[in-house]
Scaffold this active site. Structure first.
Site, PDB file in Angstrom:
ATOM      1  CG  HIS A 217       9.360  19.029   9.307  1.00 58.18           C
ATOM      2  ND1 HIS A 217      10.493  18.898   8.870  1.00 58.18           N
ATOM      3  CD2 HIS A 217       9.349  19.875   8.383  1.00 58.18           C
ATOM      4  CE1 HIS A 217      10.215  19.080   7.379  1.00 58.18           C
ATOM      5  NE2 HIS A 217       9.246  19.671   7.217  1.00 58.18           N
ATOM      6  CG  HIS A 370      25.235  21.838   6.067  1.00 52.71           C
ATOM      7  ND1 HIS A 370      25.300  21.630   6.722  1.00 52.71           N
ATOM      8  CD2 HIS A 370      26.274  23.392   6.256  1.00 52.71           C
ATOM      9  CE1 HIS A 370      25.710  22.221   7.960  1.00 52.71           C
ATOM     10  NE2 HIS A 370      26.125  23.562   7.478  1.00 52.71           N
TER      11      HIS A 370
END
Lengths: 541, 196
Positions: A217, A370
């Site tokens: 993360h 994305h």
């Protein structure tokens, strides 16, 4: 940055980053084509998974790391107004990282490391892949040391003064990256490299996944922070206004760095080797880290509003029209924020603990990252490149209108690529398949969306090529006029008179991070040494 | 004495915070943001603690290399089983490149406990349009309890990269109306029909 050797150092980093970027864009377009199955002759899982692995490594590790290092050197030299500390060390880091990339590229391109960029033990790749990746990370640690030393030196030379915001955030990112990369470093050094060389016989995939989640993360915040730095220190000035709040910006960076770290288990929600209580704890932290992004959105939009009104904008939304839409930095931030709104929404869905089951490992997930990375983050990398290129090569930008076209097409392509990708995920398509062979009615609904993705990818590829063309043309043009501008930083609306120590230094935050990491990862890692686990033998693919 | 200094430190901190330029709009926005985040966390908490909606998280180990010798995951024990109390357990093995048994039938609107294990590498399984989703990590039993509301034929897809044949790793599950479902006979898992 009047020093030619510094400019060369920064340009070298940026070129490695952007060459990796454009190569990976070609692979991306090949992948959407292959995946759709429209060209039957192209159907090849071995080529596809080699390509996906390389695309991921180039975009997520090479583009980001080299861009962030180059950008950090530019920020340190310009915001502190002093020469870079220890340039030989910086070059050593550059070459070490570059050799690492080449070393990893050989097995990747020859299909000997099709383990995707997230590794997936007990499937094992050629050892050169892991060793190359390690060299890349170690090279970036040299950059961290240089940033933190320069931060400290400036503080000692200017006692009681406020650290420039840009450098404060850059040094914070260096500290964040040292913490972040520790997890994957332990996994690679003690598990993957020994396993791939045959020094150990088995591996515990549960422990490996936990260590990778440590990194997984915060690494995205390592990539995101340069974009946020541009939001805060470049955008208000380029828009013709002021930064709404300098202190709030610092606070946002601190909360971002501190809470990005102890929350990696949202990547393990669906994993059996960690208990649900720990997952729940990390889920709460994941929601907390939304706060600095919400604050950033407020500050950036408020700064833009100040600029719009100073430029004569009236009424509730009249200031939006008055913004300089043809300024690459301003256009990029508007498009970036638009993608952040939708990407952030998707992120909240992913973060939502048990609801994650509906989208876990479906096409929704690459659609999400994305949009938020290649969209929100990378469009700011592109805008930063347009901004610093004339400063670095001392020539005017080859074409401002082309740069504007490039940014719009990147946004458009990303929207057309990621919207159907999200829908495919909701329709149940798994994310990591090379083509659809399921003999099932459900898959018929997938076709039109796959076709749209090819189109979106094509626009993105064209946009990426145009970007490289503009940079190369700028650098290689035989321009007679010499540009001698420097990086300009935004002034805050209210001058910062004095800052409390905890907003000007990391000592306290480093301790807070250590405590939070011990709480959130201590037992979950130690349990593997107390449990009666059976290791897994290595497998090919 | 220590209490005093802590109190002082806190006062110091609060005076430092109040000395910051905090615009009233900024204050409002931060309050709204905290409320929104609190709302989401609140829903999650209620679902987790009162409705029992949690991701898989039973940390249970197994030796993936010798599943065939184990009592629970030996071939004859795979598939759907009903115990004396009527609880339904579905035991499944994932291995490159299939789920075993290849086809199962389960009742709709009934609580099902799935127990998934891998016999080789990392796999994942998802039944689209349902929350039957879990990673299958070698060395661990992935246990998940769920209910399928609607009868129908569902694909069961591997959703984690497990090798070059990953695309081909899938099978079918029939969800049958509760009243039409019958308890499978023992050894039902042997020689199930192929999906292709």
């Amino acid at each position: 940055m009047n020093d030619a050797s510094e400019r060369k150092l920064i340009l070298s980093h940026f070129w490695v980053a952007f060459i990796a970027f454009v190569v990976a864009c070609f692979m991306g377009e090949y992948q959407v084509l292959e995946r759709s199955g429209f060209i039957a002759a192209w159907d090849s899982p071995s080529v596809y998974f080699a390509s996906v692995s390389t695309h991921g490594v180039l975009m997520a590790f090479v583009l980001t790391t080299f861009f962030i290092m180059g950008f950090g050197y530019a920020i340190a030299a310009s915001s502190l107004k002093q020469p870079l500390w220890n340039k030989p060390l910086a070059w050593l880091g550059f070459w070490m990282a570059l050799i690492g990339v080449v070393l990893a590229a050989i097995p990747l391109l020859s299909g000997k490391a099709s383990v995707l960029y997230t590794f997936y033990p007990p499937i094992v790749a050629h050892a050169a892949f892991y060793i190359g990746a390690t060299l890349l990370v170690v090279g970036s640690w040299f950059w961290c040391v240089i940033m933190l030393v320069m931060f400290k030196q400036w503080k000692q030379a200017n006692p009681g003064e406020t650290m420039p915001l840009a450098m404060f955030a850059t040094a914070m990112n260096a500290l964040l990256w040292l913490w972040t990369s520790a997890g994957v470093a332990v996994e690679v050094l003690f598990q993957l490299i020994p396993l791939s060389l045959g020094w150990i016989d088995t591996i515990d995939p549960g422990l490996a996944r936990t260590l990778f989640a440590w990194t997984l993360h915060p690494i995205v915040y390592f990539w995101l922070i340069p974009a946020y730095i541009a939001f805060y220190v470049f955008v208000p000035k380029q828009a013709g206004g002021y930064l709404f709040s300098d202190e709030m910006a610092r606070l946002a960076f601190i909360v971002l760095a501190v809470f990005a770290l102890p929350i990696g288990f949202h990547h393990l929600y669906m994993d059996p080797e960690q208990a649900k209580g720990w997952k729940f704890l990390h889920a709460i932290g994941t929601f907390v880290v939304a706060l600095p992004t919400l604050v950033t959105g407020f500050t950036v939009i408020a700064s833009l509003e100040i600029a719009g009104r100073l430029r004569g904008g009236k009424g509730m939304l009249g200031w939006v029209v008055c913004l300089p839409w043809t300024n690459t930095m301003v256009l990029a931030v508007i498009l970036s924020l638009l993608m952040l709104i939708f990407g952030g929404f998707g992120g909240i869905v992913n973060a939502s603990y048990a609801m994650n089951a509906m989208v876990h490992n479906t096409a929704w997930v690459p659609g999400h990252f994305h949009l938020i990375f290649a969209g929100t983050t990378v469009i700011m990398y592109l805008a930063i490149a347009y901004y610093v290129w004339p400063i670095l090569v001392r020539k005017p930008l080859f074409s401002q209108p082309l740069a504007i076209v490039q940014l719009w097409t990147w946004f458009l392509g990303m929207t057309i690529l990621t919207t159907p990708w999200h829908v495919l995920g909701l329709l149940g398509q798994p994310r990591r398949i090379s083509t659809v062979v399921y003999n099932n009615l459900l898959t018929l609904a997938w076709k039109p969306y796959e076709f749209m993705m090819i189109f979106g990818g094509l626009i993105l590829l064209g946009s990426a090529v145009l970007f490289i063309y503009i940079l190369a043309k700028t650098q290689l043009s035989a321009s007679a006029e010499t540009v001698s501008v420097t990086i300009e930083f935004a002034e805050p609306l209210h001058a910062v008179e004095s800052l409390p120590l905890w907003l000007n230094d990391f000592k306290l935050w480093n301790k807070v991070i250590a405590v939070l990491m011990a709480i959130s990862f201590g037992y979950p890692i130690l349990q593997f040494f107390f449990m009666d686990t059976s290791g897994s033998s290595p497998w090919g693919y | 004495m220590q209490k005093e200094s802590l109190k002082q430190q806190l006062q110091n901190l609060s005076s430092q915070i109040s000395a910051m330029h905090l615009d009233h709009l900024e204050r409002k926005w931060i309050t709204i943001s905290l409320l929104v985040i609190g709302f989401f966390v609140g829903i999650m908490t209620i679902d987790a603690f009162f409705h029992g909606i949690n991701p898989p998280g039973k940390v249970e180990t197994v030796d993936s290399a010798s599943l065939h010798l184990s009592k629970e995951f030996a071939e004859e024990n795979l598939g759907v089983q009903v115990d004396d109390q009527g609880n339904i357990t579905v035991r499944m093995v994932a291995g490159r490149y299939s789920f075993f048994p290849k086809h199962i039938s389960v009742p709709a609107e009934t609580r099902l406990t799935f127990r998934w294990v891998s016999m080789d590498v990392l796999h994942g399984v998802h039944i689209p349009m349902t929350n039957m989703s879990t990673m299958i990590v070698p060395g661990y039993v992935a246990e998940i309890t769920t209910t399928f509301p609607k009868p129908g034929e569902y694909p069961m897809l591997c959703n984690e990269y497990c090798g070059l044949g990953h695309n081909h790793m899938w099978s079918n599950i029939s969800v049958i109306a509760k009243e039409n479902w019958t308890t499978p006979a023992k050894l039902v898992s042997k020689g199930g029909p192929s999906h292709e």
